[in-house]
Write a protein that holds these residues in place. Structure first.
Motif, short mmCIF file in Angstrom:
data_model
loop_
_atom_site.label_atom_id
_atom_site.label_comp_id
_atom_site.label_asym_id
_atom_site.label_seq_id
_atom_site.Cartn_x
_atom_site.Cartn_y
_atom_site.Cartn_z
N ASN A 30 31.41 44.60 97.51
CA ASN A 30 30.92 45.83 98.14
C ASN A 30 29.44 45.65 98.43
O ASN A 30 28.65 45.41 97.51
N TYR A 32 25.81 46.82 99.58
CA TYR A 32 24.84 47.91 99.73
C TYR A 32 23.58 47.28 100.31
O TYR A 32 22.92 46.46 99.66
N ILE A 75 23.56 51.48 90.88
CA ILE A 75 24.61 51.02 91.80
C ILE A 75 25.45 49.93 91.15
O ILE A 75 26.68 49.99 91.15
N ILE A 76 24.79 48.93 90.57
CA ILE A 76 25.56 47.81 90.00
C ILE A 76 26.25 48.20 88.70
O ILE A 76 27.25 47.59 88.32
N LYS A 78 27.67 51.15 88.23
CA LYS A 78 28.84 51.94 88.60
C LYS A 78 29.87 51.13 89.38
O LYS A 78 31.05 51.47 89.40
N ASP A 79 29.41 50.07 90.05
CA ASP A 79 30.29 49.29 90.92
C ASP A 79 30.29 47.83 90.47
O ASP A 79 29.33 47.10 90.73
N PRO A 80 31.34 47.35 89.83
CA PRO A 80 31.36 45.99 89.28
C PRO A 80 31.37 44.89 90.33
O PRO A 80 31.09 43.73 90.00
N ALA A 82 29.54 45.23 93.25
CA ALA A 82 28.43 45.55 94.16
C ALA A 82 27.52 44.35 94.36
O ALA A 82 27.21 43.61 93.42
N ARG A 129 23.08 39.60 91.85
CA ARG A 129 23.72 40.31 92.97
C ARG A 129 22.74 40.59 94.10
O ARG A 129 23.09 41.31 95.05
N ASN A 200 32.87 44.33 102.07
CA ASN A 200 33.09 45.74 102.34
C ASN A 200 31.73 46.43 102.40
O ASN A 200 31.12 46.70 101.36
N ILE A 202 29.17 49.14 102.45
CA ILE A 202 29.15 50.54 102.02
C ILE A 202 28.19 51.35 102.89
O ILE A 202 28.57 52.39 103.44
#
Length: 239
Positions: A30, A32, A75-76, A78-80, A82, A129, A200, A202
């Motif tokens: 994902n 960002y 962000i990271i 909450k989203d593994p 990201a 990331r 993906n 975002i």
């Protein structure tokens, strides 16, 4: 150093040495995406738009309780899957030669940003990331129709393109094309390991949105050209 830096005439890249591991069964990320200046960081010097030195910067705060860095950590967390990518036009930076004062200042500035992230106890999780891209200025000594450079394209075929400087600068999507190629290379796309990483997108967040106070609309147009949702910094960093 957490990142490998690459400096070419038309592009500066900072890529993580140890990117976030992906699942072979579902190699999806994902994405960002953000602008850099006046979106994530700004000069410490008052009443100035541009940093005066490599250490003249600070993480911004649109919310009195949290900095932009805090939100990136959110962000990271909450989203593994990201991944954070930064796309920045750097019209004041010239990379020919690489030892130019402007290039040296920018490289040192990003190195200090990465060092500041690493100093946080959560830092390593973000650094794995985080990808950063910058489009520098075309040197005055270069003439478009007489000088051509060869760079890797998204399809891995070399291109000989005298308009490459324009194509990597926002609102054009050249930086995103390089990012896509770098992601595939980082995760081992080859005949022996034919994994195609799925991205993906975002959103893309930047301050140049064509508002009365904005210097341009390049960030908003960049998101449109990527066919990605656009968000203002005030939206992302006050949520």
């Amino acid at each position: 150093m957490s990142h490998k830096s690459t400096i070419s005439p038309c592009l500066i890249k900072f890529m993580p040495n140890s990117p976030l591991p992906l699942s072979k069964d579902d190699p999806c990320l994902n994405v960002y995406a953000f602008d850099l200046d006046h979106t994530i960081i700004k000069p410490k010097s008052p009443n100035t738009k541009f940093s005066r030195s490599a250490d003249d910067w600070q993480f911004m705060s649109f919310n009195s309780k949290k900095s932009t860095l805090d939100y990136l950590f959110d962000i990271i967390e909450k989203d593994p899957i990201a991944t954070i990518v930064v796309f920045s036009n750097q019209g004041g930076v010239v990379t020919v030669p690489r030892t130019s004062k402007s290039c040296t200042k920018y490289i040192n500035k990003i190195s200090l940003v990465l060092k500041a992230i690493k100093s946080d106890k959560r830092g390593d999780s973000l650094l794995s990331r985080l990808w950063l891209y910058a489009a520098p200025k075309r040197p005055k000594a270069l003439v478009t129709n007489k000088n051509k450079f060869t760079f890797p394209s998204a399809s891995k075929n070399d291109i000989d393109d005298p308009k490459i400087y324009e194509k990597v600068r926002k609102p054009m999507t050249g930086m995103a094309d390089f990012f896509k190629t770098d992601i595939d290379n980082a995760y081992g796309v080859s005949e022996l390991l034919p994994i195609t990483t799925k991205l993906n997108w975002i959103y893309y967040c930047g301050d140049a949105a064509g508002r009365k106070k904005d210097f341009s609309d390049s960030d908003k147009k960049f998101a449109e050209n990527l066919n990605v949702e656009f968000r203002y910094p005030e939206e992302v960093f006050q949520g």
